[in-house]
Structure formats: C-alpha cells, structure tokens
Design an enzyme around this catalytic site. Structure first.
Site, PDB file in Angstrom:
ATOM      1  N   ARG A   1       1.021  -0.980  -0.190  1.00 23.70           N
ATOM      2  CA  ARG A   1      -0.300   0.321   0.354  1.00 23.70           C
ATOM      3  C   ARG A   1       1.014   1.321  -0.045  1.00 23.70           C
ATOM      4  NH1 ARG A   1      -4.651   0.257   4.715  1.00 23.70           N
ATOM      5  NH2 ARG A   1      -2.693   0.510   5.837  1.00 23.70           N
ATOM      6  N   LYS A   9      -2.765   6.474   1.112  1.00 20.18           N
ATOM      7  CA  LYS A   9      -2.844   6.943   2.572  1.00 20.18           C
ATOM      8  C   LYS A   9      -1.885   8.051   2.763  1.00 20.18           C
ATOM      9  CE  LYS A   9      -2.109   4.712   7.209  1.00 20.18           C
ATOM     10  NZ  LYS A   9      -3.876   4.855   7.380  1.00 20.18           N
TER      11      LYS A   9
HETATM   12  N1  PLP Z   1      -9.400   4.108   6.957  1.00 20.39           N
HETATM   13  C1  PLP Z   1      -8.175   5.319   7.628  1.00 20.39           C
HETATM   14  C2  PLP Z   1      -8.705   6.458   6.159  1.00 20.39           C
HETATM   15  C3  PLP Z   1      -6.889   5.302   7.847  1.00 20.39           C
HETATM   16  O1  PLP Z   1      -6.542   5.932   7.834  1.00 20.39           O
HETATM   17  C4  PLP Z   1      -7.005   3.668   8.087  1.00 20.39           C
HETATM   18  C5  PLP Z   1      -5.320   3.373   9.135  1.00 20.39           C
HETATM   19  O2  PLP Z   1      -4.715   2.961   8.516  1.00 20.39           O
HETATM   20  C6  PLP Z   1      -8.203   2.913   7.521  1.00 20.39           C
HETATM   21  C7  PLP Z   1      -9.217   2.817   6.933  1.00 20.39           C
HETATM   22  C8  PLP Z   1      -7.698   1.383   8.371  1.00 20.39           C
HETATM   23  O3  PLP Z   1      -7.176   0.986   7.499  1.00 20.39           O
HETATM   24  P1  PLP Z   1      -6.054  -0.474   8.080  1.00 20.39           P
HETATM   25  O4  PLP Z   1      -6.886  -1.048   8.269  1.00 20.39           O
HETATM   26  O5  PLP Z   1      -4.864  -0.973   7.160  1.00 20.39           O
HETATM   27  O6  PLP Z   1      -4.970   0.085   9.604  1.00 20.39           O
HETATM   28  C1  COI Z   2      -4.271   3.047  11.752  1.00 15.32           C
HETATM   29  O1  COI Z   2      -4.830   2.872  12.554  1.00 15.32           O
HETATM   30  O2  COI Z   2      -2.941   2.491  10.772  1.00 15.32           O
HETATM   31  C2  COI Z   2      -4.219   4.294  11.087  1.00 15.32           C
HETATM   32  O3  COI Z   2      -3.092   4.701  10.745  1.00 15.32           O
HETATM   33  C3  COI Z   2      -5.522   5.120  11.267  1.00 15.32           C
HETATM   34  C4  COI Z   2      -5.149   7.190  12.687  1.00 15.32           C
HETATM   35  C5  COI Z   2      -3.842   6.937  12.920  1.00 15.32           C
HETATM   36  C6  COI Z   2      -4.417   7.687  11.085  1.00 15.32           C
END
Ligand code: PLP
Ligand code: COI
Length: 344
Positions: free
Chosen positions: A83, A185
């Site tokens: 990602r 991200k």
């Molecule tokens: N959506 C957003 C906007 C986020 O910042 C995050 C955090 O990483 C997620 C979703 C969840 O993603 P993940 O499960 O890969 O941490």
């Molecule tokens: C995560 O879940 O890793 C995130 O980045 C969410 C937040 C702390 C930005």
C-alpha cells in the site's frame, strides 16, 4: 528475551512515546541507500523541503504483538508495504521496495523489543513507516531526495473506553474527492480532516462519517477507519468506494467472516438512507489503530440512528469478528498462511 520497559501497559492511550531505535533510509542520486537503525529521533532538513511546502508525504500503520506463547509477531506487513508503494507512486515519490520494507519493519521491532507490550495487557506496539520529500522545491514539482523512516510506539486503545460503543456524526465536510487521493495513505488526507475532527470532538462525537463527495448519499469511511455493517440477515456489509482507504483490517475481516465464521459478506455501495431505515443491526469501525470499534449511534444532523447493541457493549457479530481477528493476531487461533510474521 530482553527485559520489558517499566510502563503501566494497561493504561496506555493512543499516544506517542519516544522508543530506542528507528530505521532510516535516504533516496539520493536516484537510489535508496542501504538504510540503518539510528538512535536520534530528530530530523534536520531544508526549510524548503518538499514535505514542508507541498505536503509530499505518505505513511503506514501496523502493529507488533506479543503472542500467547511469548513470540513477537507482525500482522501482514507485506500488505502495508504494497500500500505504501502504491501511495508513493500516486504522489510521484520513488517507492520503497516491498521486501526491504518488510525487513526494515522486522529490524525496527527487534531493536525495540523491550517496548512490545506484554501479552494480555491489551496494549500493542504501533509501527509507523513513513516517507517524505526532503530536498528543496519551490516550483510545484516532486522533490529529488526522500527520507524513509520507521518508528515504533507502544499504544493502548484508539478510542477512549476501549471496546465501548462510540457515537459518530455524519460530517458536512468531505474527506476525499472522486479520482483524488482518498484511496492512498497520504498525510494530506489527514491534514484536511483535522478541522472536522476537532469540531466533532467539540460537539461530543468520537469521529466523523464521511459521505461520498459526488452525491453525498453513500457511506464512505471515517477519518481513520473503514466501516462495517451487519444487516438483518447477519450478512456483513462493507461499503465499497474508490475513494476510501483499502484497509488491511477490513480485508482481513472479510476473509475471516467468510472462511472462519461461515458468514455471507457483501462489498457494495451503502446508502445513508438504508442505514436510516434501520436495515442494519450492528455497525463498527475497523482499522489497525481502531481494531474493531463498535458504533452505538450515528447522528445525522440531530437525527439519531441507533444500533441494536446499544451503548454498553459490542453486538454479537462484531464481537465474534473481533475475537477471531485478535485471536489470530495474538496467536490463539491458527492464522491463514503468511498473515503472521515472526520477529524473534
Ligand atoms: N481508513 C483510513 C482513512 C485510515 O487512516 C486507516 C488506518 O490505517 C484505515 C482506514 C484502516 O486501515 P488499516 O486496516 O490498513 O489500518
Ligand atoms: C491506523 O489505523 O494505522 C491509522 O493510521 C489510523 C490513524 C491513527 C491515522
């Protein structure tokens, strides 16, 4: 086993602590250097660095866990690596190689082993890889040089109260434009959400639910997590959109629901009006930081949508998903091939 730091692990919030070592690699003259672990948590850069002027930065978030049998593991770091690779390309940054990312995560966690919260405390070691343009730019263009870093910090629950249901509101702000950067991200996605989150907190809400910016009729996600819903037939319904972050937690829950719990899972557009009609009995947020956080109520401009779990505890479906996912992460339940990467 190294001795753990003397920390009240059970009472950690989601905040930053300076730990012992961080990983650094520089991109200069068209290539990434070998990278190294260093002790200095400070960064010196040009006043005109690309990140400072035009926000050229991307990041990741994943966790290391101590398992029931005393090992330290990471959860699916290859997906964070991929990602971040994709995020970098979208912002015209040189991607950090996927295999090197995974190795660097392992090295950084190993070097901070004393900071990995003990099994059973509810805390984990949050790992934050990030990279940014470090050389000067003044016309709007990508920087020439980049820094890739990883630090770690021990964390507790993202939302105060841990697994207690939260109240979120439907936001009047948008998080991501169609064909914009919502699916990567990038730090810029979070900068523009700060006003909305400060305002939500002021109004007593834990988070904002963003709607699709084109029609403002469909659920997208919150500022830091994807959304999960359970309909009246116990189907797990996951809002689909091109402008939400492809959460690794959500993709894992999709797999777990189908393959471990025998549930039906659908990823589709979800209208706010369906939620308002009461078509879903449970709702939650999912992400690395949030894990699975149940939603008790959604407030849409004063109109409250309540879920059947109420404000005291998670609903039974979210609880089953939570128990299975965290069971896999903590080594209590056998993981699918490749999900758990041992550090020690
Ligand atoms: N959506 C957003 C906007 C986020 O910042 C995050 C955090 O990483 C997620 C979703 C969840 O993603 P993940 O499960 O890969 O941490
Ligand atoms: C995560 O879940 O890793 C995130 O980045 C969410 C937040 C702390 C930005």
């Amino acid at each position: 086993m190294v001795a753990k730091k003397d920390i009240d692990w059970g009472n950690l919030g989601f905040s930053y602590h300076v730990t012992d070592k961080r990983y650094v690699s520089m991109y200069q003259d068209g290539k990434w250097d070998d990278g190294a672990l260093i002790s200095d948590d400070k960064i010196v850069m040009s006043e005109d660095a690309g990140v400072l002027q035009y926000s050229q930065s991307v990041f990741e978030g994943l966790k290391a866990y101590e398992t029931e049998d005393g090992h330290i593991v990471c959860f699916r770091p290859d997906l964070n690596a991929q990602r971040m690779y994709d995020s970098a390309l979208r912002l015209e940054m040189p991607p950090f190689p996927v295999d090197r990312f995974v190795e660097a995560v392992k090295e950084t966690v190993r070097a901070n082993e004393a900071w990995v919260p003990p099994y059973g405390t509810g805390a984990t070691l949050y790992i934050r890889p990030y990279m940014f343009g470090i050389s000067p730019v003044i016309g709007v263009k990508p920087a020439d040089d980049y820094m890739f870093r990883i630090f770690t910090t021990p964390v507790g629950p993202y939302f105060k109260g841990g697994a207690k249901p939260i109240v979120v509101r439907v936001s009047d702000f948008d998080r991501a434009a169609p064909r914009g950067t919502g699916h990567i991200k990038a730090g810029l996605n979070y900068a523009m959400s700060l006003h909305a989150i400060v305002d939500a907190h002021k109004e007593g809400f834990a988070e904002n639910i963003y709607l699709d910016p084109a029609t403002r009729t469909k659920l997208e996600e919150t500022g830091g997590a994807n959304i999960l819903l359970v309909d009246q037939d116990n189907t797990l319904v996951i809002p689909a959109s091109d402008s939400i972050l492809p959460s690794i937690t959500r993709r894992s829950i999709h797999y777990v629901a189908e393959n471990y719990l025998g549930m039906k899972v659908v990823e589709r557009e979800v209208l706010l009006s369906e939620v308002e009609k009461g078509e879903f009995k449970e709702c939650g947020l999912c992400g690395t930081a949030a894990v699975i956080s149940p939603i008790g109520k959604i407030n849409d401009h004063g109109k409250e949508i309540e879920f059947s779990n109420g404000m005291e505890k998670m609903g039974p479906v979210m609880q089953k998903l939570y128990d299975t996912l965290t069971g896999i992460q903590m080594g209590r339940i056998e993981a699918p091939e490749g999900w758990i990467v041992r550090i020690d």
